[in-house]
Design an enzyme around this catalytic site. Structure first.
Site, PDB file in Angstrom:
ATOM      1  N   ASN A  10       0.778  -1.206  -0.014  1.00 60.28           N
ATOM      2  CA  ASN A  10       0.052   0.134   0.063  1.00 60.28           C
ATOM      3  C   ASN A  10       0.934   1.340  -0.030  1.00 60.28           C
ATOM      4  O   ASN A  10       1.483   1.463   1.040  1.00 60.28           O
ATOM      5  CB  ASN A  10      -0.856   0.150   1.158  1.00 60.28           C
ATOM      6  CG  ASN A  10      -1.833   1.131   1.348  1.00 60.28           C
ATOM      7  OD1 ASN A  10      -1.436   2.381   1.205  1.00 60.28           O
ATOM      8  ND2 ASN A  10      -2.918   1.029   1.738  1.00 60.28           N
ATOM      9  N   ASP A  74      -1.306  -4.348  11.047  1.00 60.79           N
ATOM     10  CA  ASP A  74      -2.363  -4.767  10.918  1.00 60.79           C
ATOM     11  C   ASP A  74      -3.217  -3.926  11.664  1.00 60.79           C
ATOM     12  O   ASP A  74      -3.145  -3.400  12.547  1.00 60.79           O
ATOM     13  CB  ASP A  74      -2.604  -6.226  11.396  1.00 60.79           C
ATOM     14  CG  ASP A  74      -4.046  -6.767  10.807  1.00 60.79           C
ATOM     15  OD1 ASP A  74      -4.124  -6.921   9.789  1.00 60.79           O
ATOM     16  OD2 ASP A  74      -4.594  -7.253  11.642  1.00 60.79           O
ATOM     17  N   PHE A 157      -9.995   6.427   3.499  1.00 63.43           N
ATOM     18  CA  PHE A 157     -10.279   5.305   2.925  1.00 63.43           C
ATOM     19  C   PHE A 157     -11.310   4.452   3.624  1.00 63.43           C
ATOM     20  O   PHE A 157     -11.384   4.755   4.814  1.00 63.43           O
ATOM     21  CB  PHE A 157      -9.020   4.310   2.329  1.00 63.43           C
ATOM     22  CG  PHE A 157      -8.388   4.047   3.234  1.00 63.43           C
ATOM     23  CD1 PHE A 157      -7.439   4.748   4.190  1.00 63.43           C
ATOM     24  CD2 PHE A 157      -8.098   2.640   3.927  1.00 63.43           C
ATOM     25  CE1 PHE A 157      -6.887   4.322   5.152  1.00 63.43           C
ATOM     26  CE2 PHE A 157      -7.425   2.315   4.891  1.00 63.43           C
ATOM     27  CZ  PHE A 157      -6.738   2.925   5.695  1.00 63.43           C
ATOM     28  N   TYR A 159     -13.340   2.703   6.151  1.00 60.01           N
ATOM     29  CA  TYR A 159     -14.383   2.949   6.980  1.00 60.01           C
ATOM     30  C   TYR A 159     -14.340   4.454   7.415  1.00 60.01           C
ATOM     31  O   TYR A 159     -15.035   4.881   8.329  1.00 60.01           O
ATOM     32  CB  TYR A 159     -14.388   2.277   8.082  1.00 60.01           C
ATOM     33  CG  TYR A 159     -14.791   0.614   7.773  1.00 60.01           C
ATOM     34  CD1 TYR A 159     -16.056   0.248   7.295  1.00 60.01           C
ATOM     35  CD2 TYR A 159     -13.518  -0.256   7.964  1.00 60.01           C
ATOM     36  CE1 TYR A 159     -15.904  -0.936   7.189  1.00 60.01           C
ATOM     37  CE2 TYR A 159     -13.674  -1.486   7.519  1.00 60.01           C
ATOM     38  CZ  TYR A 159     -14.865  -1.983   7.258  1.00 60.01           C
ATOM     39  OH  TYR A 159     -15.103  -3.336   6.836  1.00 60.01           O
ATOM     40  N   ASP A 160     -13.460   5.374   6.896  1.00 55.81           N
ATOM     41  CA  ASP A 160     -13.398   6.752   7.285  1.00 55.81           C
ATOM     42  C   ASP A 160     -14.733   7.490   7.103  1.00 55.81           C
ATOM     43  O   ASP A 160     -14.907   8.068   8.011  1.00 55.81           O
ATOM     44  CB  ASP A 160     -12.160   7.482   6.544  1.00 55.81           C
ATOM     45  CG  ASP A 160     -10.673   7.205   7.041  1.00 55.81           C
ATOM     46  OD1 ASP A 160     -10.834   6.937   8.274  1.00 55.81           O
ATOM     47  OD2 ASP A 160     -10.025   7.078   6.129  1.00 55.81           O
ATOM     48  N   HIS A 185      -4.430   6.185  14.480  1.00 57.37           N
ATOM     49  CA  HIS A 185      -4.025   4.920  15.135  1.00 57.37           C
ATOM     50  C   HIS A 185      -2.676   4.367  14.465  1.00 57.37           C
ATOM     51  O   HIS A 185      -1.763   4.145  15.161  1.00 57.37           O
ATOM     52  CB  HIS A 185      -5.149   3.715  14.891  1.00 57.37           C
ATOM     53  CG  HIS A 185      -5.395   3.744  13.465  1.00 57.37           C
ATOM     54  ND1 HIS A 185      -6.039   4.703  12.734  1.00 57.37           N
ATOM     55  CD2 HIS A 185      -5.903   2.701  12.656  1.00 57.37           C
ATOM     56  CE1 HIS A 185      -6.322   4.530  11.675  1.00 57.37           C
ATOM     57  NE2 HIS A 185      -6.189   3.093  11.408  1.00 57.37           N
TER      58      HIS A 185
HETATM   59  P1  IMP Z   1      -4.928  -4.048   6.589  1.00 62.49           P
HETATM   60  O1  IMP Z   1      -4.391  -3.568   7.965  1.00 62.49           O
HETATM   61  O2  IMP Z   1      -4.397  -3.265   5.656  1.00 62.49           O
HETATM   62  O3  IMP Z   1      -4.801  -5.384   6.521  1.00 62.49           O
HETATM   63  O4  IMP Z   1      -6.363  -3.505   6.540  1.00 62.49           O
HETATM   64  C1  IMP Z   1      -7.207  -3.037   7.660  1.00 62.49           C
HETATM   65  C2  IMP Z   1      -8.450  -2.675   7.356  1.00 62.49           C
HETATM   66  O5  IMP Z   1      -9.344  -1.949   8.222  1.00 62.49           O
HETATM   67  C3  IMP Z   1      -8.721  -1.644   5.868  1.00 62.49           C
HETATM   68  O6  IMP Z   1      -8.864  -2.476   4.817  1.00 62.49           O
HETATM   69  C4  IMP Z   1      -9.897  -1.011   6.387  1.00 62.49           C
HETATM   70  O7  IMP Z   1     -11.187  -1.620   5.877  1.00 62.49           O
HETATM   71  C5  IMP Z   1      -9.656  -0.725   7.714  1.00 62.49           C
HETATM   72  N1  IMP Z   1      -8.964   0.344   8.240  1.00 62.49           N
HETATM   73  C6  IMP Z   1      -7.928   0.371   8.931  1.00 62.49           C
HETATM   74  N2  IMP Z   1      -7.235   1.761   9.078  1.00 62.49           N
HETATM   75  C7  IMP Z   1      -8.319   2.418   8.674  1.00 62.49           C
HETATM   76  C8  IMP Z   1      -8.478   3.780   8.568  1.00 62.49           C
HETATM   77  O8  IMP Z   1      -7.589   4.534   8.794  1.00 62.49           O
HETATM   78  N3  IMP Z   1      -9.535   4.427   7.858  1.00 62.49           N
HETATM   79  C9  IMP Z   1     -10.545   3.650   7.406  1.00 62.49           C
HETATM   80  N4  IMP Z   1     -10.432   2.302   7.367  1.00 62.49           N
HETATM   81  C10 IMP Z   1      -9.528   1.526   7.985  1.00 62.49           C
END
Ligand code: IMP
Length: 202
Positions: A10, A74, A157, A159-160, A185
């Protein structure tokens, strides 16, 4: 040579970590920049487990790690009223291919009739590091908010648009990226990881 390899594809995350870690004066490389290709199955039950699985998985793919530090993160959304769902399944909730417009509306619908004080939620991020001597360090950052009644904002992006910050009267999708990084976070977990590395003279 000392370097940090961040286990993610990412670009947004890489930009953020480069910005926060620049004080350490250690180059930060994405997996792609480090020439590593990995598709690691995140089958842990907690954010900590998944971050460690990813960091260890990538560390194992690097032949001679030398002085490299491998980091992975994560993250996810915990909604208290839904017993902390979607939690570690945040990316997979309703299927990876489902749009966030649909996922967000589904969560709003599941909270129908739930009053403000019970709509508490948080974004959680855990960063795991595999250090050159094999030591594993994790840091955790959280940001508290409430699930809104409708999507608001176009930044960020996931759930923001439904994650509302009562003190700022805004959703995290209504913050500028720099504003979000200061309180997020992920920003907090990264800052704590920077301090853990500094404590170890890295
Ligand atoms: P990963 O940590 O990339 O495996 O994905 C975590 C998932 O949590 C993301 O695809 C989002 O759905 C959600 N997420 C994590 N951090 C955020 C954020 O800052 N904004 C919105 N959604 C989040």
């Amino acid at each position: 040579m000392k370097k940090i390899i961040f286990a993610t594809g990412n670009n947004g995350k890489i930009k953020e970590i480069k910005e926060i870690m620049k004080e350490l004066k250690i180059p930060v490389l994405s997996m792609k920049e480090a020439g590593i290709h990995a598709d690691i199955v995140e089958d842990g039950n907690t954010f900590e487990e998944n971050a460690i699985i990813k960091a260890k998985g990538v560390a194992a793919l690097i032949g001679d790690r030398g002085e490299s530090i491998v980091l992975a993160d994560d993250s996810g959304l915990e909604i208290d009223y839904l017993n902390k769902e979607p939690g570690v399944y945040s990316a997979r909730y309703m299927g990876e291919e489902t749009s966030y417009r649909i996922k967000n509306q589904n969560l709003i619908d599941r909270l129908e009739g739930v009053p403000d004080e019970k709509r508490t939620a948080r974004f959680v991020c855990v960063i795991a590091a595999v250090l050159p001597d094999g030591e594993i360090v994790t840091t955790r950052g959280e940001i508290e908010g409430k699930i809104g009644y409708e999507e608001r904002g176009i930044n960020g992006f996931g759930y923001d648009p439904i994650f509302y910050l009562p003190d700022m009267s805004k959703s995290t999708a209504e913050l500028m990226p720099e504003e979000k990084n200061l309180i997020s976070h992920r920003g907090n977990a990264l800052k704590d990881m920077k301090e853990e590395l500094q404590k170890r003279h890295m």
